[in-house]
Design a protein around this motif. Structure first.
Motif, PDB file in Angstrom:
ATOM      1  N   ASP A 262      45.783  37.278  38.441  1.00 61.56           N
ATOM      2  CA  ASP A 262      45.583  37.129  36.997  1.00 61.56           C
ATOM      3  C   ASP A 262      44.673  35.942  36.690  1.00 61.56           C
ATOM      4  N   GLY A 263      44.846  34.855  37.440  1.00 61.09           N
ATOM      5  CA  GLY A 263      44.017  33.671  37.221  1.00 61.09           C
ATOM      6  C   GLY A 263      42.558  33.929  37.521  1.00 61.09           C
ATOM      7  N   LEU A 264      42.284  34.619  38.625  1.00 60.09           N
ATOM      8  CA  LEU A 264      40.893  34.939  38.962  1.00 60.09           C
ATOM      9  C   LEU A 264      40.294  35.916  37.953  1.00 60.09           C
ATOM     10  N   LYS A 265      41.086  36.901  37.524  1.00 60.13           N
ATOM     11  CA  LYS A 265      40.612  37.840  36.506  1.00 60.13           C
ATOM     12  C   LYS A 265      40.286  37.102  35.213  1.00 60.13           C
ATOM     13  N   SER A 266      41.151  36.188  34.838  1.00 64.57           N
ATOM     14  CA  SER A 266      40.947  35.423  33.623  1.00 64.57           C
ATOM     15  C   SER A 266      39.679  34.574  33.716  1.00 64.57           C
ATOM     16  N   GLN A 267      39.493  33.919  34.859  1.00 68.39           N
ATOM     17  CA  GLN A 267      38.279  33.126  35.068  1.00 68.39           C
ATOM     18  C   GLN A 267      37.045  34.006  34.954  1.00 68.39           C
ATOM     19  N   ALA A 268      37.089  35.157  35.604  1.00 67.95           N
ATOM     20  CA  ALA A 268      35.942  36.063  35.604  1.00 67.95           C
ATOM     21  C   ALA A 268      35.662  36.603  34.205  1.00 67.95           C
ATOM     22  N   ALA A 269      36.716  36.996  33.502  1.00 64.60           N
ATOM     23  CA  ALA A 269      36.550  37.603  32.184  1.00 64.60           C
ATOM     24  C   ALA A 269      36.104  36.598  31.129  1.00 64.60           C
ATOM     25  N   SER A 270      36.392  35.324  31.352  1.00 67.95           N
ATOM     26  CA  SER A 270      36.032  34.322  30.350  1.00 67.95           C
ATOM     27  C   SER A 270      34.685  33.661  30.653  1.00 67.95           C
ATOM     28  N   GLY A 271      33.868  34.341  31.418  1.00 67.73           N
ATOM     29  CA  GLY A 271      32.522  33.841  31.671  1.00 67.73           C
ATOM     30  C   GLY A 271      32.369  33.066  32.964  1.00 67.73           C
ATOM     31  N   GLY A 272      33.410  33.025  33.779  1.00 69.39           N
ATOM     32  CA  GLY A 272      33.345  32.259  35.013  1.00 69.39           C
ATOM     33  C   GLY A 272      33.155  33.099  36.264  1.00 69.39           C
ATOM     34  N   LEU A 273      32.693  34.342  36.108  1.00 74.42           N
ATOM     35  CA  LEU A 273      32.536  35.205  37.278  1.00 74.42           C
ATOM     36  C   LEU A 273      31.545  34.610  38.270  1.00 74.42           C
ATOM     37  N   ASP A 274      30.486  33.984  37.785  1.00 75.38           N
ATOM     38  CA  ASP A 274      29.522  33.364  38.700  1.00 75.38           C
ATOM     39  C   ASP A 274      30.179  32.256  39.519  1.00 75.38           C
ATOM     40  N   SER A 275      31.074  31.493  38.895  1.00 69.49           N
ATOM     41  CA  SER A 275      31.781  30.422  39.611  1.00 69.49           C
ATOM     42  C   SER A 275      32.738  30.996  40.652  1.00 69.49           C
ATOM     43  N   VAL A 276      33.433  32.071  40.287  1.00 69.14           N
ATOM     44  CA  VAL A 276      34.326  32.740  41.249  1.00 69.14           C
ATOM     45  C   VAL A 276      33.488  33.308  42.394  1.00 69.14           C
ATOM     46  N   PHE A 277      32.335  33.883  42.058  1.00 72.82           N
ATOM     47  CA  PHE A 277      31.402  34.421  43.051  1.00 72.82           C
ATOM     48  C   PHE A 277      30.953  33.322  44.015  1.00 72.82           C
ATOM     49  N   SER A 278      30.576  32.168  43.486  1.00 74.43           N
ATOM     50  CA  SER A 278      30.164  31.043  44.336  1.00 74.43           C
ATOM     51  C   SER A 278      31.305  30.586  45.230  1.00 74.43           C
ATOM     52  N   LEU A 279      32.499  30.499  44.659  1.00 73.03           N
ATOM     53  CA  LEU A 279      33.667  30.103  45.436  1.00 73.03           C
ATOM     54  C   LEU A 279      33.916  31.085  46.571  1.00 73.03           C
ATOM     55  N   PHE A 280      33.876  32.377  46.272  1.00 75.73           N
ATOM     56  CA  PHE A 280      34.110  33.411  47.274  1.00 75.73           C
ATOM     57  C   PHE A 280      33.081  33.343  48.393  1.00 75.73           C
ATOM     58  N   ASN A 281      31.844  33.074  48.048  1.00 78.91           N
ATOM     59  CA  ASN A 281      30.784  33.019  49.049  1.00 78.91           C
ATOM     60  C   ASN A 281      30.686  31.656  49.732  1.00 78.91           C
ATOM     61  N   GLY A 282      31.727  30.829  49.588  1.00 79.07           N
ATOM     62  CA  GLY A 282      31.786  29.558  50.291  1.00 79.07           C
ATOM     63  C   GLY A 282      30.915  28.477  49.692  1.00 79.07           C
ATOM     64  N   GLN A 283      30.530  28.639  48.437  1.00 76.57           N
ATOM     65  CA  GLN A 283      29.659  27.662  47.779  1.00 76.57           C
ATOM     66  C   GLN A 283      30.375  26.961  46.634  1.00 76.57           C
ATOM     67  N   GLY A 284      31.685  26.885  46.720  1.00 74.59           N
ATOM     68  CA  GLY A 284      32.469  26.278  45.644  1.00 74.59           C
ATOM     69  C   GLY A 284      32.688  24.793  45.816  1.00 74.59           C
ATOM     70  N   GLY A 285      32.088  24.207  46.852  1.00 71.06           N
ATOM     71  CA  GLY A 285      32.260  22.778  47.082  1.00 71.06           C
ATOM     72  C   GLY A 285      33.643  22.470  47.632  1.00 71.06           C
ATOM     73  N   ASN A 286      34.074  21.269  47.423  1.00 69.05           N
ATOM     74  CA  ASN A 286      35.382  20.819  47.875  1.00 69.05           C
ATOM     75  C   ASN A 286      36.468  21.562  47.092  1.00 69.05           C
ATOM     76  N   LEU A 287      37.274  22.325  47.787  1.00 68.62           N
ATOM     77  CA  LEU A 287      38.282  23.141  47.109  1.00 68.62           C
ATOM     78  C   LEU A 287      39.322  22.290  46.384  1.00 68.62           C
ATOM     79  N   GLN A 288      39.591  21.089  46.887  1.00 70.43           N
ATOM     80  CA  GLN A 288      40.594  20.230  46.243  1.00 70.43           C
ATOM     81  C   GLN A 288      40.151  19.775  44.859  1.00 70.43           C
ATOM     82  N   SER A 289      38.849  19.687  44.637  1.00 65.88           N
ATOM     83  CA  SER A 289      38.362  19.239  43.335  1.00 65.88           C
ATOM     84  C   SER A 289      37.730  20.377  42.529  1.00 65.88           C
ATOM     85  N   ASN A 290      37.834  21.596  43.014  1.00 64.97           N
ATOM     86  CA  ASN A 290      37.260  22.744  42.314  1.00 64.97           C
ATOM     87  C   ASN A 290      38.126  23.075  41.096  1.00 64.97           C
TER      88      ASN A 290
END
Length: 156
Positions: free
Chosen positions: A40-68
């Motif tokens: 639900d959290g990922l869907k919410s992020q994606a639906a609220s305009g954050g799909l590119d950020s979820v995409f970057s995270l999935f592809n290993g480009q989300g930076g430090n996960l602890q501060s993401n």
């Protein structure tokens, strides 16, 4: 995909959670809540305009996960769900989340889950068909990463 990551987490993290004081009888429920909460959290992020950020995270480009910020939001949502759905106290829920969410998100962002060619490809891989179709209509009805400018132009 997330269900497989949660199953892996349950298999590998159950002993660690038991050491924190989680009763073995609670483990199944905790991981069910984890799956629902993270999905639900990922869907919410994606639906609220954050799909590119979820995409970057999935592809290993989300930076430090602890501060993401996405990971932080997912963790907070999971804690809230554990408290409200299972009656686990806030302190224990935070401990559980600090073990489960980083593990799942590390796997989510890791190479073993593969990569996605586009944000809509990721939405399809995650089973977010409703988001994919919404994005498709915003992108001018094109499937899989249509022309954004053309899609915006069609709105006017």
């Amino acid at each position: 995909m997330l269900d497989q990551l949660i199953q892996s987490a349950q298999q590998q993290l159950s002993p660690q959670l038991e050491q924190l004081g989680v009763q073995p009888s609670q483990l199944g429920s905790i991981f069910n809540v984890a799956q629902d909460s993270l999905t639900d959290g990922l869907k919410s992020q994606a639906a609220s305009g954050g799909l590119d950020s979820v995409f970057s995270l999935f592809n290993g480009q989300g930076g430090n996960l602890q501060s993401n910020s996405i990971v932080s939001s997912l963790s907070n949502g999971f804690v809230s769900s554990l408290v409200s759905k299972l009656g686990i106290d806030q302190s224990m829920a935070s401990k559980i989340s600090s073990v489960v969410v980083p593990f799942v998100m590390q796997k989510f962002a890791g190479s073993e889950t593969g990569s996605a060619a586009s944000p809509t490809d990721l939405a399809d891989k995650l089973g977010f068909g409703d988001i994919s179709s919404s994005l498709g209509s915003l992108l001018g009805g094109k499937d899989k990463g249509g022309d954004l400018l053309g899609g915006i132009g069609n709105l006017f």
